[in-house]
Scaffold this motif. Structure first.
Motif, PDB file in Angstrom:
ATOM      1  N   GLN A 213       5.303  -0.516  -0.118  1.00 37.03           N
ATOM      2  CA  GLN A 213       4.390  -1.223   0.778  1.00 37.03           C
ATOM      3  C   GLN A 213       5.020  -1.528   2.129  1.00 37.03           C
ATOM      4  O   GLN A 213       4.316  -1.686   3.125  1.00 37.03           O
ATOM      5  CB  GLN A 213       3.916  -2.524   0.123  1.00 37.03           C
TER       6      GLN A 213
ATOM      7  N   LYS B 173       4.306   0.058   5.602  1.00 41.64           N
ATOM      8  CA  LYS B 173       3.345  -0.440   6.593  1.00 41.64           C
ATOM      9  C   LYS B 173       4.038  -1.066   7.800  1.00 41.64           C
ATOM     10  O   LYS B 173       3.416  -1.260   8.837  1.00 41.64           O
ATOM     11  CB  LYS B 173       2.412  -1.460   5.942  1.00 41.64           C
TER      12      LYS B 173
ATOM     13  N   SER C 192      -2.730   4.091   4.129  1.00 46.36           N
ATOM     14  CA  SER C 192      -3.757   3.610   3.202  1.00 46.36           C
ATOM     15  C   SER C 192      -3.140   3.071   1.917  1.00 46.36           C
ATOM     16  O   SER C 192      -2.029   3.453   1.520  1.00 46.36           O
ATOM     17  CB  SER C 192      -4.724   4.741   2.863  1.00 46.36           C
ATOM     18  N   ASN C 193      -3.906   2.197   1.260  1.00 46.67           N
ATOM     19  CA  ASN C 193      -3.460   1.658  -0.022  1.00 46.67           C
ATOM     20  C   ASN C 193      -3.388   2.737  -1.095  1.00 46.67           C
ATOM     21  O   ASN C 193      -2.539   2.684  -1.989  1.00 46.67           O
ATOM     22  CB  ASN C 193      -4.410   0.546  -0.477  1.00 46.67           C
ATOM     23  N   GLN C 194      -4.270   3.721  -1.024  1.00 47.09           N
ATOM     24  CA  GLN C 194      -4.242   4.813  -1.987  1.00 47.09           C
ATOM     25  C   GLN C 194      -2.936   5.591  -1.904  1.00 47.09           C
ATOM     26  O   GLN C 194      -2.360   5.986  -2.923  1.00 47.09           O
ATOM     27  CB  GLN C 194      -5.435   5.760  -1.758  1.00 47.09           C
TER      28      GLN C 194
ATOM     29  N   ILE D  71      -0.054   4.404  -0.852  1.00 48.76           N
ATOM     30  CA  ILE D  71       1.017   3.540  -1.354  1.00 48.76           C
ATOM     31  C   ILE D  71       1.032   3.519  -2.876  1.00 48.76           C
ATOM     32  O   ILE D  71       2.079   3.670  -3.509  1.00 48.76           O
ATOM     33  CB  ILE D  71       0.853   2.113  -0.793  1.00 48.76           C
TER      34      ILE D  71
END
Length: 243
Positions: A58, A61, A68-70, A72
């Motif tokens: 994370q 970032k 994107s969270n996907q 990560i």
């Protein structure tokens, strides 16, 4: 194992072991505690590896805010799958690969701590005095004990120490901890406190906010590698319990 076979134990330990062996109630209690402890370690081995890896990924970032969270989550899952797949290689091979990463990571922490103490506020070293801790609890009472839970991450990982005991001697672990690991961690946390005392908003991400100029990318790489090593430690511990 050598001490168990030769009964070469300290007199108090030998006496305690003899007492436990003769007591049916004591043996039953130890078996119950042992089963509960193993169950907790097994569950920890499933949950804990995901936390440091996800946390480390994370941090991408910091250098790429639009990631994107996907991406990560997918990257974290891929790393975890690889960690479990390399487990059959054995503890010795894993240690020879991971040890340099841990040494480098701790060195980064110590260096950053010294830098921040020098540049910002070395007076935070007063925190080593237990007087301030006592005053804190007197001032905050019950709420102070609840706030103490916020420093939990400062000592997580201790549950994997027994895995080291299975691979190294007690003296080796004592020397490596007291002569290198512990001093590096103290410098790291003290340095972050020094930085936060001047930059109050840095508490949200103290390590990366307190990184010296020009060291963000190297520290990011080492942090991800260190998180992988931390995950592997508890995975190894879980495998040793299972075996």
């Amino acid at each position: 194992m050598e001490r168990y076979v030769s009964t070469d134990l300290q007199p108090p330990n030998r006496s305690l072991r003899s007492t436990i062996e003769k007591s049916k109630a004591a043996r039953g209690l130890l078996k119950t505690v042992g089963v509960l402890a193993v169950s907790m370690v097994m569950s920890d081995g499933i949950l804990t590896p995901a936390q440091p890896v996800l946390g480390a990924v994370q941090v991408l970032k910091v250098v790429k805010p639009d990631i994107s969270n996907q991406t990560i989550i997918g990257t974290s899952c891929g790393i975890l799958v690889v960690l479990f797949l390399v487990q059959p290689l054995g503890t010795s091979k894993l240690a020879s690969s991971f040890a340099p990463t841990v040494i480098t990571w701790l060195g980064f922490n110590a260096g950053f701590g010294i830098y921040n103490l020098t540049m910002f506020d070395h007076s935070v070293l007063k925190a080593f005095s237990p007087v301030f801790a006592i005053k804190f609890f007197i001032r905050n009472k019950t709420q102070g004990w609840r706030m103490l839970g916020g420093v939990l991450l400062a000592f997580t990982g201790v549950e994997a120490l027994f895995a080291d005991l299975g691979a190294f001697s007690r003296r080796a672990i004592q020397l490596s901890w007291m002569c290198y690991t512990f001093p590096c961690l103290l410098l790291a946390y003290s340095g972050q406190a020094a930085y936060i005392s001047v930059h109050r908003a840095a508490y949200a991400n103290p390590f990366f906010n307190a990184v010296p100029p020009g060291m963000l990318y190297p520290s990011l790489i080492v942090a991800v590698l260190a998180a992988i090593v931390a995950s592997q430690a508890i995975i190894t511990a879980t495998f040793q319990v299972r075996l």
